[in-house]
Design an enzyme around this catalytic site. Structure first.
Site, PDB file in Angstrom:
ATOM      1  N   LEU A 118      37.699  31.707  38.065  1.00 52.28           N
ATOM      2  CA  LEU A 118      38.565  31.731  39.242  1.00 52.28           C
ATOM      3  C   LEU A 118      37.867  32.600  40.286  1.00 52.28           C
ATOM      4  CD1 LEU A 118      42.121  32.351  37.680  1.00 52.28           C
ATOM      5  CD2 LEU A 118      41.148  30.176  38.440  1.00 52.28           C
ATOM      6  N   ASP A 119      38.006  32.247  41.552  1.00 58.07           N
ATOM      7  CA  ASP A 119      37.433  33.077  42.607  1.00 58.07           C
ATOM      8  C   ASP A 119      38.048  34.477  42.567  1.00 58.07           C
ATOM      9  OD1 ASP A 119      36.003  30.872  43.451  1.00 58.07           O
ATOM     10  OD2 ASP A 119      37.476  30.300  44.967  1.00 58.07           O
ATOM     11  N   LYS A 120      37.335  35.425  43.123  1.00 51.56           N
ATOM     12  CA  LYS A 120      37.766  36.831  43.100  1.00 51.56           C
ATOM     13  C   LYS A 120      39.234  37.002  43.496  1.00 51.56           C
ATOM     14  CE  LYS A 120      37.051  41.172  45.597  1.00 51.56           C
ATOM     15  NZ  LYS A 120      36.371  41.812  46.737  1.00 51.56           N
ATOM     16  N   ARG A 122      39.850  24.974  47.701  1.00 49.14           N
ATOM     17  CA  ARG A 122      39.708  25.519  49.058  1.00 49.14           C
ATOM     18  C   ARG A 122      38.924  24.559  49.960  1.00 49.14           C
ATOM     19  NH1 ARG A 122      37.098  31.196  47.695  1.00 49.14           N
ATOM     20  NH2 ARG A 122      37.267  31.493  49.969  1.00 49.14           N
ATOM     21  N   THR A 163      41.606  34.596  43.784  1.00 46.24           N
ATOM     22  CA  THR A 163      42.547  33.631  43.214  1.00 46.24           C
ATOM     23  C   THR A 163      43.174  34.256  41.975  1.00 46.24           C
ATOM     24  OG1 THR A 163      41.271  31.745  44.048  1.00 46.24           O
ATOM     25  CG2 THR A 163      42.782  31.326  42.221  1.00 46.24           C
TER      26      THR A 163
END
EC number: 5.4.99.-
Length: 324
Positions: free
Chosen positions: A141-143, A240, A145
């Site tokens: 997961l992105d930082k 995104r 998210t």
């Protein structure tokens, strides 16, 4: 912390007659399906996987009835630091761990984030993960998210979870707040690759990897929409990039959102919240997969985080104030 014992792997199997005449790496992948082709290939090159006691090359042909013998140590995967960082673990057994990731936590060490990451926290919680590739992290997961992630605690679990991800049998469903009013759900099938000039960004690009997202409307507001997005593929920044590509970027996304969209005559509280929302409004809400050891289908749900709930509350108040 005491040194971690290396995992000793000792296996032996006879090559079935129907696999005779194939390359060693192809046969090994079918005889030892718990390990990836690349890992088996590496063991063959290192002389750890032999044929009737002889060291061969991955491309060498093997015959039915030959004996494959594997003796290998699962080596530590990196010089990573174990750190005592709090984890919100929602499920754990001897094979897997499912956690609810907070905003702001980087998943894997990289330039600029050598420590303080989820990987460092996992190594403290389960020291044996030093023996599993990427400490058992099979998807990211992105930082900023939030939400659910699964981690493999053994090499076999890691191999099987990666196979499920590649077969698209892991169900990952996210919720997002996007800019713009979506009239109906749909599917975005658009390849994603590195941006042509801005290398930190991803983009829909002709030469990119296949990427498919399915989205539907949960709730509409005056200038925004609460959506649910199901991933078929797991490309970097996929939701995104895809939502921005179809004209509905995520609220708070510092990379892909572009300009703010403020509902006309909105309250100062809502205006301020939309302008200062500290991250992309994206949450990994549901995770469903087959348990890598038992095969049982398992499902988890994570509640929406407080900042997400507060923004939804303000958007509802704004919409209701202008109804009728």
């Amino acid at each position: 912390m005491s040194p971690i014992e290396k995992q000793l792997i000792q296996l032996s199997a006879e090559v079935p007659s129907e696999l005779g005449g194939q390359r060693l790496d192809q046969v090994a992948a079918q005889v030892f399906p718990d390990y990836s082709r690349s890992r088996l290939s590496s063991w063959i090159k290192d002389g750890r996987l032999t044929v009737d006691g002889a060291v061969l090359r991955p491309r060498d042909i093997v015959h039915g009835g030959s004996r494959l013998s594997l003796e290998a140590e699962q080596e530590a995967q990196g010089e990573w630091l174990a750190q005592d960082i709090e984890l919100n673990i929602v499920y754990e057994d001897e094979h897997i761990l499912v956690l609810d990731k907070p905003a702001g936590l980087v998943v894997h060490p990289a330039a600029g984030h050598q420590d303080g990451t989820l990987l460092n926290a996992l190594l403290h919680h389960v020291p044996e993960l030093v023996n599993v590739p990427r400490a058992g992290i099979v998807h990211r997961l992105d930082k900023d998210t939030t939400g659910l992630m699964v981690v493999a605690k053994t090499l076999i679990a890691q191999t099987r979870l990666v196979e499920q991800l590649q077969a698209r049998s892991v169900s990952r469903i996210y919720e997002a707040i996007v800019i713009g009013v979506i009239t109906a759900g749909g599917t975005i099938d658009a390849p994603i690759g590195r941006h042509g000039t801005q290398r930190q960004k991803m983009a829909v690009t002709e030469g990119g990897k296949p990427a498919v997202s399915h989205y539907r409307v949960l709730e509409r507001f005056r200038s925004h929409t609460h959506t649910r997005v199901k991933l078929e593929t797991g490309r970097t920044h996929q939701i995104r990039v895809h939502m921005a590509h179809v004209g509905y970027p995520l609220v708070g996304d510092p990379v892909y959102a572009g300009r703010f969209r403020i509902p006309p005559a909105a309250s100062q509280t809502l205006v301020q919240e939309l302008k200062s929302f500290p991250r992309q409004a994206l949450h990994a809400r549901f995770l469903e997969l087959d348990h890598p050891a038992t095969g049982q289908r398992m499902k988890w749900e994570s509640p929406l985080p407080d900042d997400f709930v507060w923004l939804l509350t303000l958007l509802r108040q704004d919409r209701d104030a202008f109804v009728g």
